[in-house]
Motif scaffolding. Structure first.
Motif, PDB file in Angstrom:
ATOM      1  N   PHE A 133      -7.068  31.881  47.435  1.00 27.66           N
ATOM      2  CA  PHE A 133      -7.940  31.634  46.293  1.00 27.66           C
ATOM      3  C   PHE A 133      -8.395  30.187  46.280  1.00 27.66           C
ATOM      4  CE2 PHE A 133      -5.203  35.077  44.376  1.00 27.66           C
ATOM      5  CZ  PHE A 133      -6.162  36.058  44.553  1.00 27.66           C
ATOM      6  N   PHE A 134      -9.698  29.972  46.295  1.00 26.13           N
ATOM      7  CA  PHE A 134     -10.220  28.604  46.193  1.00 26.13           C
ATOM      8  C   PHE A 134     -11.022  28.462  44.911  1.00 26.13           C
ATOM      9  CE2 PHE A 134     -13.788  25.628  46.893  1.00 26.13           C
ATOM     10  CZ  PHE A 134     -13.045  24.457  46.977  1.00 26.13           C
ATOM     11  N   ASP A 135     -10.731  27.410  44.186  1.00 29.18           N
ATOM     12  CA  ASP A 135     -11.488  27.104  42.970  1.00 29.18           C
ATOM     13  C   ASP A 135     -11.903  25.642  43.049  1.00 29.18           C
ATOM     14  OD1 ASP A 135     -12.528  26.568  40.521  1.00 29.18           O
ATOM     15  OD2 ASP A 135     -10.791  27.250  39.362  1.00 29.18           O
ATOM     16  N   ARG A 137     -12.919  23.768  40.986  1.00 33.00           N
ATOM     17  CA  ARG A 137     -12.494  23.010  39.812  1.00 33.00           C
ATOM     18  C   ARG A 137     -10.981  22.880  39.725  1.00 33.00           C
ATOM     19  NH1 ARG A 137     -16.783  25.378  39.261  1.00 33.00           N
ATOM     20  NH2 ARG A 137     -18.617  24.273  38.524  1.00 33.00           N
ATOM     21  N   ASP A 138     -10.319  23.316  40.768  1.00 35.46           N
ATOM     22  CA  ASP A 138      -8.856  23.191  40.796  1.00 35.46           C
ATOM     23  C   ASP A 138      -8.439  22.805  42.220  1.00 35.46           C
ATOM     24  OD1 ASP A 138      -6.190  23.311  40.144  1.00 35.46           O
ATOM     25  OD2 ASP A 138      -6.066  25.509  40.324  1.00 35.46           O
ATOM     26  N   GLU A 233     -19.755  18.122  39.053  1.00 31.28           N
ATOM     27  CA  GLU A 233     -20.257  19.423  38.583  1.00 31.28           C
ATOM     28  C   GLU A 233     -21.693  19.651  39.060  1.00 31.28           C
ATOM     29  OE1 GLU A 233     -18.785  21.894  36.751  1.00 31.28           O
ATOM     30  OE2 GLU A 233     -16.858  20.850  36.851  1.00 31.28           O
ATOM     31  N   GLN A 311     -25.956  27.421  34.678  1.00 33.37           N
ATOM     32  CA  GLN A 311     -25.949  28.860  34.478  1.00 33.37           C
ATOM     33  C   GLN A 311     -26.845  29.575  35.496  1.00 33.37           C
ATOM     34  OE1 GLN A 311     -25.981  29.585  30.296  1.00 33.37           O
ATOM     35  NE2 GLN A 311     -26.765  31.663  30.550  1.00 33.37           N
ATOM     36  N   GLU A 312     -28.054  29.067  35.675  1.00 37.25           N
ATOM     37  CA  GLU A 312     -28.999  29.676  36.615  1.00 37.25           C
ATOM     38  C   GLU A 312     -28.438  29.651  38.037  1.00 37.25           C
ATOM     39  OE1 GLU A 312     -29.812  27.545  34.309  1.00 37.25           O
ATOM     40  OE2 GLU A 312     -31.277  28.603  33.061  1.00 37.25           O
ATOM     41  N   TYR A 314     -25.298  29.444  38.975  1.00 38.41           N
ATOM     42  CA  TYR A 314     -24.124  30.310  39.084  1.00 38.41           C
ATOM     43  C   TYR A 314     -24.539  31.778  39.227  1.00 38.41           C
ATOM     44  CZ  TYR A 314     -19.578  32.366  37.828  1.00 38.41           C
ATOM     45  OH  TYR A 314     -18.403  33.079  37.823  1.00 38.41           O
ATOM     46  N   LEU A 315     -25.461  32.189  38.376  1.00 37.30           N
ATOM     47  CA  LEU A 315     -25.931  33.583  38.453  1.00 37.30           C
ATOM     48  C   LEU A 315     -26.631  33.841  39.784  1.00 37.30           C
ATOM     49  CD1 LEU A 315     -27.273  34.136  34.811  1.00 37.30           C
ATOM     50  CD2 LEU A 315     -25.166  35.052  35.798  1.00 37.30           C
ATOM     51  N   GLN A 318     -23.913  34.160  42.473  1.00 38.85           N
ATOM     52  CA  GLN A 318     -23.182  35.433  42.348  1.00 38.85           C
ATOM     53  C   GLN A 318     -24.052  36.586  42.846  1.00 38.85           C
ATOM     54  OE1 GLN A 318     -20.092  36.261  40.419  1.00 38.85           O
ATOM     55  NE2 GLN A 318     -19.533  34.118  40.695  1.00 38.85           N
TER      56      GLN A 318
ATOM     57  N   TYR B 307     -19.605  30.216  33.260  1.00 34.35           N
ATOM     58  CA  TYR B 307     -20.603  30.107  34.329  1.00 34.35           C
ATOM     59  C   TYR B 307     -20.162  29.107  35.387  1.00 34.35           C
ATOM     60  CZ  TYR B 307     -23.466  32.713  31.096  1.00 34.35           C
ATOM     61  OH  TYR B 307     -23.938  33.684  30.253  1.00 34.35           O
ATOM     62  N   ASN B 308     -18.854  28.973  35.526  1.00 35.48           N
ATOM     63  CA  ASN B 308     -18.361  28.026  36.523  1.00 35.48           C
ATOM     64  C   ASN B 308     -17.030  28.459  37.130  1.00 35.48           C
ATOM     65  OD1 ASN B 308     -16.645  27.613  34.417  1.00 35.48           O
ATOM     66  ND2 ASN B 308     -17.354  25.550  33.931  1.00 35.48           N
ATOM     67  N   PRO B 310     -14.592  30.711  39.678  1.00 37.05           N
ATOM     68  CA  PRO B 310     -14.658  31.512  40.907  1.00 37.05           C
ATOM     69  C   PRO B 310     -14.398  32.981  40.575  1.00 37.05           C
ATOM     70  CG  PRO B 310     -12.594  30.314  40.785  1.00 37.05           C
ATOM     71  CD  PRO B 310     -13.425  29.850  39.622  1.00 37.05           C
ATOM     72  N   HIS B 312     -12.424  35.201  41.589  1.00 30.04           N
ATOM     73  CA  HIS B 312     -11.060  35.714  41.411  1.00 30.04           C
ATOM     74  C   HIS B 312     -10.468  35.362  40.058  1.00 30.04           C
ATOM     75  CE1 HIS B 312     -10.145  31.648  43.117  1.00 30.04           C
ATOM     76  NE2 HIS B 312      -9.160  31.704  42.249  1.00 30.04           N
ATOM     77  N   LYS B 313     -11.093  34.421  39.342  1.00 34.17           N
ATOM     78  CA  LYS B 313     -10.566  34.057  38.028  1.00 34.17           C
ATOM     79  C   LYS B 313     -11.288  34.774  36.875  1.00 34.17           C
ATOM     80  CE  LYS B 313      -8.362  29.692  39.075  1.00 34.17           C
ATOM     81  NZ  LYS B 313      -8.390  28.218  38.974  1.00 34.17           N
ATOM     82  N   LEU B 322     -21.467  39.372  33.643  1.00 32.84           N
ATOM     83  CA  LEU B 322     -22.200  38.460  34.531  1.00 32.84           C
ATOM     84  C   LEU B 322     -23.107  39.234  35.490  1.00 32.84           C
ATOM     85  CD1 LEU B 322     -19.383  35.866  35.194  1.00 32.84           C
ATOM     86  CD2 LEU B 322     -21.637  35.337  34.250  1.00 32.84           C
ATOM     87  N   GLU B 325     -26.035  40.226  33.518  1.00 31.89           N
ATOM     88  CA  GLU B 325     -26.862  39.059  33.218  1.00 31.89           C
ATOM     89  C   GLU B 325     -27.676  38.629  34.446  1.00 31.89           C
ATOM     90  OE1 GLU B 325     -24.659  36.347  30.868  1.00 31.89           O
ATOM     91  OE2 GLU B 325     -26.337  34.937  30.726  1.00 31.89           O
ATOM     92  N   ALA B 326     -27.046  38.646  35.596  1.00 32.17           N
ATOM     93  CA  ALA B 326     -27.764  38.277  36.827  1.00 32.17           C
ATOM     94  C   ALA B 326     -28.881  39.280  37.102  1.00 32.17           C
ATOM     95  CB  ALA B 326     -26.795  38.208  38.006  1.00 32.17           C
ATOM     96  N   LYS B 329     -31.675  38.642  34.784  1.00 36.96           N
ATOM     97  CA  LYS B 329     -32.375  37.409  35.174  1.00 36.96           C
ATOM     98  C   LYS B 329     -33.345  37.707  36.321  1.00 36.96           C
ATOM     99  CE  LYS B 329     -31.762  33.250  34.562  1.00 36.96           C
ATOM    100  NZ  LYS B 329     -32.605  32.387  33.678  1.00 36.96           N
TER     101      LYS B 329
END
Lengths: 365, 422
Positions: A133-135, A137-138, A233, A311-312, A314-315, A318, B307-308, B310, B312-313, B322, B325-326, B329
């Motif tokens: 698991f990679f994050d 922010r961690d 960020e 937000q844009e 990230y979406l 994904q 919105y930040n 990963p 897996h979380k 999400l 939402e995507a 969008k």
């Protein structure tokens, strides 16, 4: 005013990269994938298109053009050629762009002129870490202050061109404040241990390395942005947008190949594209590609306006992760047995396409 | 040009005004009109008629007296229209208010679109004036579908024969699934554009558009449908039994009328290029209503959407939201592209179908997830989630099903004709 038309300059750039992708990259992509090496002259040609050099500020001799929209347009087109070669050409940006965006005056003056050279200057950044698991922010890689210096400890994965880069930008978490900063580390610094190349499912032509940092000492003036630091960020947002655009390029390559193949492959006395099962799959592939492309464009447009695009981006990322797998898997499927044969590019696109959820830190616009 | 997503201020202001209308004349009546199908959205109609009447009047005025700035070619090129962008934003907002009520807009609607697309100047003025004046609201409609001709509308059996003695067209047959059909012919002095064949043997080339006005003898409203969703919308069948209409109520120039090619039919298809992005916009409105409501209720229950994080979380609920939402969008941006092309006067068949397919899928997904994730309350008629789920489905069906639009996309990307890919 709403418009989906790039500027003339951007279109010229896209056309140039498209020719490079088809005439140079595509010709060597298979061989580079099999051998694990991209020919240096091809990388050099890509470098000479001038994406990274033109982003260098004008006062240092560049053009000062760090546009995210231009970046996504270029990234798609490069990845349309081949993802590994695209990342090879763009890896120096992982180092140069953060310095352009956040570097102190001294860092910019000393580090950026190298990127104006005719031949590519290898430089890289290390963000991704090994493990399941990679994050971002961690981060597990730490930066601790000791006797006026900063001591880095930890391990990084998939660091592109680590072995040949003079400098790398290492992202680490301050062990006291928890804040993440970039640290400019020379390759020959004591404690930097570059392991043998990573063996990955895809990206064969891009040399990537596991790198360990064992009590690596960094001077305070080698913190990206000095006392102010960087906007980590915002860099993650730029990474998400870049990866989304690259995913669009890979997917488009797979889609176009499958589309053209389906029109000429005759079974039961007609091209297989005349079957709805194939035609509808291709239609859905085209639709999903266009959707993600526009998401990447919108996020990039917000970045260029100086607005928050978290937000844009990230979406878009994904959606790009899922789209890339759906499209490259479909692209292989349309080719049937030939899709499974390595002589044909579809399986390479699937191997590369599957990696997008994992590629944190490998691209930046 | 440059890639740009800036919606002009005046369009945003217009959207805010429509939002007010949606909040005051649509949402408060949404449940009531859903429960009492065939009741009319009086508050909405009364609010909208003066506005739409004025818009139609202004549009006709421009037609009669083109201003000097519009006649010069150079001027035209500089100024890009925002007509369809404005429509998209307004339709999206109205569908956010209520998709069924939105369809009861007192206006020429699809009938008007056909008149605009293939009518002569004389016809436009003569036929559209009724939508520009008077105290009582007027509706227009379009009749294509028949019991035996759905997606394959070239199979339509409604006939139009010319009676040379009386100089009239005589229509016979049955049309179904006509949005606002009853409102147009029985409840106002409206009109319906009826597609009928003048020569069955000629196939598509024989299909022409005819204008049937309210009060025409031999025209009657048949079944008024009871539906899964958009229940506030009037969906009627119309029966033509030797219905006689004037000779000049065949739509279009003499050239189109006499055409042995399928120009008339192509006219119908051209109106789809303009209307599909708006169906997509209405889907966006329903999907956004469902998604906003879902997120609001989840937040009340301590579940926020990050919105930040990963993958897996993320929890399963967060992933679903999400993903919706995507998809929404992407659908929004594809729709925006299709209307921007319309405003630039570019051919947008491919992009219009892409927008409609994606918007239909995204909004049904969002609304179905809202019902699922809100548990007992999602399924309850106490809240609107279940209604939005029923309302969302229509966007995958009318103006060409998801499958028909996918077929259009496929033909376009493959460069195939309808004979090569059917």
């Amino acid at each position: 005013m709403v418009s989906f038309t790039p500027t003339e300059d951007q279109q010229l750039l896209v056309d140039t990269i498209n020719r490079y992708a088809l005439n140079d990259i595509r010709k060597i992509a298979h061989e580079a994938d099999e051998s694990g090496e991209a020919p240096l002259n091809v990388v050099k040609t890509g470098w000479q298109i001038g994406l990274v050099p033109s982003a260098v500020p004008a006062e240092l001799g560049g053009f000062g053009e760090l546009s995210a929209i231009t970046g996504v347009l270029a990234a798609e087109e490069l990845a349309f050629g081949d993802l590994a070669v695209a990342l090879h050409v763009l890896t120096p940006a992982l180092f140069a762009y953060p310095v352009i965006l956040y570097g102190t005056a001294e860092q910019r003056e000393t580090l950026l002129p190298a990127f104006l050279e005719e031949t590519p200057t290898p430089a890289t950044a290390a963000l991704l870490e090994p493990g399941v698991f990679f994050d971002p922010r961690d981060l597990k890689t730490t930066a601790a202050r000791r006797d006026g210096r900063i001591i880095l400890n930890g391990a990084k994965a998939y660091v592109p061109l680590a072995a040949e880069s003079q400098h790398m930008l290492v992202y680490a978490r301050d062990s006291e404040s928890g804040r993440v900063d970039g640290y400019i580390v020379a390759r020959d610094t004591a404690g930097v241990q570059i392991e043998k190349r990573e063996q990955l499912m895809g990206l064969h032509a891009l040399p990537t390395y596991r790198v360990h940092f064992n009590d690596v000492a960094v001077e305070p003036d080698m913190v990206l942005g000095g006392a102010v630091g960087c906007d980590y960020e915002a860099l993650l947002v730029r990474g998400n947008v870049a990866l989304a655009a690259l995913a669009v390029g890979v997917a488009r390559a797979s889609f176009e190949y499958a589309r053209d193949y389906a029109k000429q492959r005759v079974q039961f006395n007609k091209p297989i594209a005349q079957n709805q099962s194939i035609a509808f799959l291709l239609a859905d592939m085209a639709l999903e590609i266009d959707g993600v492309r526009l998401m990447a464009w919108e996020a990039a447009w917000k970045l260029d306006k100086g607005e928050d695009a978290t937000q844009e981006a990230y979406l878009a990322r994904q959606a790009a992760n899922k789209m890339a797998l759906f499209v490259t898997d479909g692209g292989l499927q349309v080719l049937g047995g030939y899709g499974f044969i390595r002589e044909y590019p579809a399986e390479r696109w699937l191997r590369n396409g599957r990696g997008f959820p994992t590629f944190d830190g490998l691209a930046l616009i | 040009m440059a890639i740009d997503f800036t919606v002009p201020d005046n369009v945003i202001m217009q959207a805010q005004m429509v939002k007010f209308i949606a909040e005051t004349t649509m949402r408060p009546y949404a449940r009531q009109l859903d429960e009492n199908e065939h009741e009319r959205p009086t508050a909405f109609v009364e609010q909208m008629w003066p506005i739409l009447k004025e818009q139609q009047r202004a549009s006709l005025e421009r037609l009669e007296k083109p201003s000097s700035s519009e006649s010069g070619d150079g001027e035209k090129k500089k100024k890009v229209s925002t007509q369809y962008l404005r429509l998209m934003v307004m339709v999206e907002m109205m569908a956010w208010g209520d998709a069924g009520i939105y369809l009861c807009l007192p206006a020429a609607a699809l009938g008007g679109a056909a008149i605009e697309a293939v009518g002569t100047k004389e016809q436009k003025i003569r036929l559209l004036s009724r939508f520009a004046e008077g105290e009582q609201p007027v509706w227009g409609a379009m009749a294509i579908t028949e019991p035996g001709a759905g997606s394959d509308n070239s199979a339509m059996a409604t006939t139009a024969e010319f009676d040379e003695e009386t100089n009239e067209w005589v229509l016979n047959g049955e049309k179904i699934f006509i949005t606002s059909g009853k409102l147009a012919l029985e409840e106002s002095n409206g009109l319906v554009i009826v597609w009928a064949t003048v020569n069955k043997a000629a196939g598509r080339a024989g299909i022409k558009p005819f204008v049937v006005e309210a009060g025409t003898p031999g025209v009657s409203i048949g079944k008024v449908e009871i539906k899964h969703g958009i229940r506030a919308s009037d969906t009627a069948a119309i029966v033509f039994n030797n219905a006689r209409i004037p000779a000049d109520n065949i739509l279009g120039s003499p050239e189109v009328q006499a055409s042995k090619e399928d120009k008339g039919f192509k006219g119908a298809m051209a109106t789809f290029d303009a209307s599909r992005p708006l169906v997509a916009a209405s889907a966006l409105g329903v999907g956004r209503a469902a998604l906003e409501f879902l997120k609001e209720k989840l937040a009340e229950n301590g579940i926020d959407i990050p919105y930040n994080q990963p993958y897996h979380k993320l929890t399963a609920i967060q992933r679903d939201v999400l993903e919706a939402e995507a998809a929404m969008k992407a659908a929004h941006l594809l729709t925006l592209r299709s209307v921007a092309m319309l405003d630039e006067g570019l051919h947008n068949s491919l992009e219009a179908s892409m927008a409609k397919v994606k918007a239909g899928r995204a909004s049904t997904f969002a609304a179905q997830k809202a019902v699922e994730l809100l548990g007992a309350m999602g399924y309850s008629r106490e809240w609107l989630a279940e209604k939005w789920m029923r309302d969302s489905k229509i966007a995958m069906i009318y103006e060409g099903t998801d499958q028909i639009n996918t077929l259009i996309i496929a033909r376009r990307i493959l460069g195939y004709t309808r004979h090569e890919l059917s």
